[in-house]
Design a protein around this motif. Structure first.
Motif, PDB file in Angstrom:
ATOM      1  N   GLU A 191       0.859  -1.406   0.007  1.00 52.64           N
ATOM      2  CA  GLU A 191      -0.014  -0.021  -0.062  1.00 52.64           C
ATOM      3  C   GLU A 191       0.837   1.206  -0.103  1.00 52.64           C
ATOM      4  O   GLU A 191       1.662   1.316   0.812  1.00 52.64           O
ATOM      5  CB  GLU A 191      -0.795   0.040   1.158  1.00 52.64           C
ATOM      6  CG  GLU A 191      -1.843   1.144   1.100  1.00 52.64           C
ATOM      7  CD  GLU A 191      -3.081   0.765   0.411  1.00 52.64           C
ATOM      8  OE1 GLU A 191      -3.800   1.761  -0.196  1.00 52.64           O
ATOM      9  OE2 GLU A 191      -3.289  -0.452   0.177  1.00 52.64           O
ATOM     10  N   GLY A 192       0.507   2.182  -0.996  1.00 54.68           N
ATOM     11  CA  GLY A 192       1.208   3.416  -0.964  1.00 54.68           C
ATOM     12  C   GLY A 192       2.584   3.449  -2.117  1.00 54.68           C
ATOM     13  O   GLY A 192       3.007   4.493  -2.137  1.00 54.68           O
ATOM     14  N   ALA A 193       2.883   2.354  -2.222  1.00 58.90           N
ATOM     15  CA  ALA A 193       4.207   1.970  -3.248  1.00 58.90           C
ATOM     16  C   ALA A 193       3.502   2.416  -4.596  1.00 58.90           C
ATOM     17  O   ALA A 193       2.464   2.630  -5.027  1.00 58.90           O
ATOM     18  CB  ALA A 193       4.765   0.570  -3.103  1.00 58.90           C
ATOM     19  N   LYS A 194       4.880   2.440  -5.438  1.00 57.87           N
ATOM     20  CA  LYS A 194       4.205   2.756  -7.112  1.00 57.87           C
ATOM     21  C   LYS A 194       3.673   1.595  -7.556  1.00 57.87           C
ATOM     22  O   LYS A 194       3.949   0.661  -7.246  1.00 57.87           O
ATOM     23  CB  LYS A 194       5.666   2.840  -7.642  1.00 57.87           C
ATOM     24  CG  LYS A 194       5.631   3.449  -9.342  1.00 57.87           C
ATOM     25  CD  LYS A 194       6.773   3.615  -9.886  1.00 57.87           C
ATOM     26  CE  LYS A 194       6.763   3.652 -11.375  1.00 57.87           C
ATOM     27  NZ  LYS A 194       7.852   3.794 -12.031  1.00 57.87           N
ATOM     28  N   PRO A 195       2.421   1.898  -8.192  1.00 53.40           N
ATOM     29  CA  PRO A 195       1.639   0.824  -8.850  1.00 53.40           C
ATOM     30  C   PRO A 195       2.329   0.289  -9.917  1.00 53.40           C
ATOM     31  O   PRO A 195       3.262   0.867 -10.660  1.00 53.40           O
ATOM     32  CB  PRO A 195       0.492   1.545  -9.322  1.00 53.40           C
ATOM     33  CG  PRO A 195       0.721   2.921  -9.461  1.00 53.40           C
ATOM     34  CD  PRO A 195       1.775   3.265  -8.494  1.00 53.40           C
ATOM     35  N   ARG A 196       1.850  -1.022 -10.194  1.00 53.44           N
ATOM     36  CA  ARG A 196       2.453  -1.799 -11.521  1.00 53.44           C
ATOM     37  C   ARG A 196       1.996  -1.164 -12.980  1.00 53.44           C
ATOM     38  O   ARG A 196       0.950  -0.698 -12.834  1.00 53.44           O
ATOM     39  CB  ARG A 196       2.266  -3.114 -11.261  1.00 53.44           C
ATOM     40  CG  ARG A 196       2.933  -4.098 -10.226  1.00 53.44           C
ATOM     41  CD  ARG A 196       2.365  -5.194 -10.056  1.00 53.44           C
ATOM     42  NE  ARG A 196       1.057  -5.404  -9.686  1.00 53.44           N
ATOM     43  CZ  ARG A 196       0.441  -6.440  -9.656  1.00 53.44           C
ATOM     44  NH1 ARG A 196       0.770  -7.396  -9.924  1.00 53.44           N
ATOM     45  NH2 ARG A 196      -0.924  -6.270  -9.455  1.00 53.44           N
ATOM     46  N   THR A 197       2.959  -1.122 -13.696  1.00 54.12           N
ATOM     47  CA  THR A 197       2.279  -0.495 -14.890  1.00 54.12           C
ATOM     48  C   THR A 197       1.403  -1.675 -15.594  1.00 54.12           C
ATOM     49  O   THR A 197       1.456  -2.863 -15.546  1.00 54.12           O
ATOM     50  CB  THR A 197       3.672  -0.519 -16.058  1.00 54.12           C
ATOM     51  OG1 THR A 197       4.681   0.517 -15.458  1.00 54.12           O
ATOM     52  CG2 THR A 197       3.401  -0.073 -17.489  1.00 54.12           C
ATOM     53  N   ILE A 198       0.377  -0.933 -16.483  1.00 56.82           N
ATOM     54  CA  ILE A 198      -0.516  -1.860 -17.323  1.00 56.82           C
ATOM     55  C   ILE A 198       0.093  -2.118 -18.652  1.00 56.82           C
ATOM     56  O   ILE A 198       0.446  -0.985 -19.159  1.00 56.82           O
ATOM     57  CB  ILE A 198      -1.749  -0.993 -17.180  1.00 56.82           C
ATOM     58  CG1 ILE A 198      -2.459  -1.043 -15.647  1.00 56.82           C
ATOM     59  CG2 ILE A 198      -2.859  -1.816 -18.160  1.00 56.82           C
ATOM     60  CD1 ILE A 198      -3.741  -0.309 -15.404  1.00 56.82           C
ATOM     61  N   ILE A 199      -0.041  -3.113 -19.144  1.00 57.19           N
ATOM     62  CA  ILE A 199       0.200  -3.384 -20.612  1.00 57.19           C
ATOM     63  C   ILE A 199      -0.950  -3.715 -21.294  1.00 57.19           C
ATOM     64  O   ILE A 199      -1.862  -4.567 -20.803  1.00 57.19           O
ATOM     65  CB  ILE A 199       1.274  -4.505 -20.737  1.00 57.19           C
ATOM     66  CG1 ILE A 199       2.672  -4.353 -20.087  1.00 57.19           C
ATOM     67  CG2 ILE A 199       1.731  -4.825 -22.317  1.00 57.19           C
ATOM     68  CD1 ILE A 199       3.419  -3.270 -20.356  1.00 57.19           C
ATOM     69  N   ALA A 200      -1.204  -2.982 -22.284  1.00 62.15           N
ATOM     70  CA  ALA A 200      -2.669  -3.121 -22.976  1.00 62.15           C
ATOM     71  C   ALA A 200      -2.256  -3.269 -24.768  1.00 62.15           C
ATOM     72  O   ALA A 200      -1.529  -2.549 -25.343  1.00 62.15           O
ATOM     73  CB  ALA A 200      -3.590  -1.937 -22.705  1.00 62.15           C
ATOM     74  N   ARG A 201      -2.862  -4.186 -25.364  1.00 58.54           N
ATOM     75  CA  ARG A 201      -2.806  -4.185 -26.662  1.00 58.54           C
ATOM     76  C   ARG A 201      -4.244  -3.699 -27.167  1.00 58.54           C
ATOM     77  O   ARG A 201      -5.140  -4.329 -27.215  1.00 58.54           O
ATOM     78  CB  ARG A 201      -2.586  -5.768 -27.099  1.00 58.54           C
ATOM     79  CG  ARG A 201      -2.632  -6.176 -28.624  1.00 58.54           C
ATOM     80  CD  ARG A 201      -2.658  -7.275 -28.885  1.00 58.54           C
ATOM     81  NE  ARG A 201      -2.795  -7.683 -30.294  1.00 58.54           N
ATOM     82  CZ  ARG A 201      -1.978  -7.616 -31.425  1.00 58.54           C
ATOM     83  NH1 ARG A 201      -0.756  -7.245 -30.861  1.00 58.54           N
ATOM     84  NH2 ARG A 201      -2.116  -7.727 -32.521  1.00 58.54           N
ATOM     85  N   VAL A 202      -4.016  -2.845 -28.344  1.00 58.58           N
ATOM     86  CA  VAL A 202      -4.853  -1.965 -28.809  1.00 58.58           C
ATOM     87  C   VAL A 202      -5.200  -2.887 -30.157  1.00 58.58           C
ATOM     88  O   VAL A 202      -4.374  -3.116 -30.742  1.00 58.58           O
ATOM     89  CB  VAL A 202      -4.644  -0.545 -29.042  1.00 58.58           C
ATOM     90  CG1 VAL A 202      -5.766   0.086 -29.916  1.00 58.58           C
ATOM     91  CG2 VAL A 202      -4.492   0.397 -27.706  1.00 58.58           C
ATOM     92  N   HIS A 203      -6.464  -3.029 -30.496  1.00 62.31           N
ATOM     93  CA  HIS A 203      -6.806  -4.034 -31.605  1.00 62.31           C
ATOM     94  C   HIS A 203      -6.108  -3.302 -32.996  1.00 62.31           C
ATOM     95  O   HIS A 203      -5.675  -4.008 -33.758  1.00 62.31           O
ATOM     96  CB  HIS A 203      -8.470  -4.178 -31.701  1.00 62.31           C
ATOM     97  CG  HIS A 203      -8.605  -4.938 -32.799  1.00 62.31           C
ATOM     98  ND1 HIS A 203      -8.600  -6.469 -32.606  1.00 62.31           N
ATOM     99  CD2 HIS A 203      -9.242  -4.854 -33.999  1.00 62.31           C
ATOM    100  CE1 HIS A 203      -8.818  -6.997 -33.741  1.00 62.31           C
ATOM    101  NE2 HIS A 203      -9.260  -6.081 -34.644  1.00 62.31           N
ATOM    102  N   PHE A 204      -6.187  -2.281 -33.255  1.00 60.31           N
ATOM    103  CA  PHE A 204      -6.137  -1.513 -34.441  1.00 60.31           C
ATOM    104  C   PHE A 204      -4.743  -0.764 -34.157  1.00 60.31           C
ATOM    105  O   PHE A 204      -4.567   0.112 -33.320  1.00 60.31           O
ATOM    106  CB  PHE A 204      -7.145  -0.613 -34.934  1.00 60.31           C
ATOM    107  CG  PHE A 204      -8.179  -1.364 -35.445  1.00 60.31           C
ATOM    108  CD1 PHE A 204      -8.373  -2.113 -36.505  1.00 60.31           C
ATOM    109  CD2 PHE A 204      -9.436  -1.189 -34.706  1.00 60.31           C
ATOM    110  CE1 PHE A 204      -9.582  -2.814 -36.922  1.00 60.31           C
ATOM    111  CE2 PHE A 204     -10.547  -1.762 -35.021  1.00 60.31           C
ATOM    112  CZ  PHE A 204     -10.571  -2.727 -36.382  1.00 60.31           C
TER     113      PHE A 204
END
Length: 222
Positions: free
Chosen positions: A119-132
């Motif tokens: 709690e309070g630490a730097k959040p993990r990065t989100i990796i997302a694949r955009v369809h186009f």
């Protein structure tokens, strides 16, 4: 993507690793001056094969990430177990709903594969694949120069490049700064192709040195 595409990077890496072990064995078996030239010829050929395998591996990995973006700064747990739906709704909110006439299609989304921070630490990065791919590129253009905010948290959006591709793209940094200073329209296409609009023509460069020479000789002399 072909059905066996996910297996290809692993197979290429295994092949390269196997050749490295073979080189080590052959070099250790060279016991005479007469044998050395033949051994080194074999070693050189195998080194070239290893380099080619690693280039193929990086190319495959780079292409698999071509439609990916990285979203940094979103607090943990905001996805509520539905990361794909969350990202599809998040991006229009961050970048402006008026830019998204059609619903944004996101194929996959997940946090980077690391332990959940305290709690309070730097959040993990989100990796997302955009369809186009074109939509992914538009997202990156829209985020340029913007201060993105999510419920009071600063958020950043980046392309998801391999370390090798990122290093190669950074090699164009100086020449791109010069182009911006000269107010010359340009773009760095994937993976490392610099395209410059000049006198109604589109010029392209894959070498930073070649691009720098063009700026010095053709643009700064105008």
């Amino acid at each position: 993507m072909p059905p066996n595409a996910s297996k290809q990077p692993k197979e290429s890496l295994q092949s390269a690793t196997g050749m490295e072990h073979s080189i080590s064995r052959e070099a250790s078996q060279a016991t005479s001056d007469e044998a050395l030239p033949l051994v080194w010829e074999k070693v050189s050929n195998k080194i070239l094969k290893i380099l080619n395998e690693r280039l193929k591996l990086d190319d495959l990995e780079g292409r698999s990430r071509r439609n990916n973006i990285k979203i940094v700064g979103v607090p943990e747990g905001e996805e509520k177990g539905k990361p794909v739906e969350f990202v599809a709704g998040l991006l229009p909110k961050l970048l402006g709903a008026t830019h998204f006439v059609e619903p944004l299609i996101v194929d996959r989304a997940h946090r980077v594969l690391q332990p959940k921070p305290p709690e309070g630490a730097k959040p993990r990065t989100i990796i997302a694949r955009v369809h186009f791919y074109t939509e992914k590129e538009r997202i990156l253009r829209l985020r340029a120069g913007c201060n993105l905010d999510y419920n009071g948290h600063k958020v950043y959006i980046f392309p998801d490049y391999t370390a090798e591709v990122l290093s190669q793209r950074r090699s164009f940094r100086d020449v791109m700064q010069a182009l911006r200073a000269l107010q010359v329209t340009h773009t760095l296409r994937f993976p490392t192709k610099l395209c410059v609009q000049h006198n109604g023509q589109l010029k392209s460069f894959t070498s930073p040195a070649e691009a720098a020479r063009f700026v010095e000789s053709d643009l700064k002399q105008v």
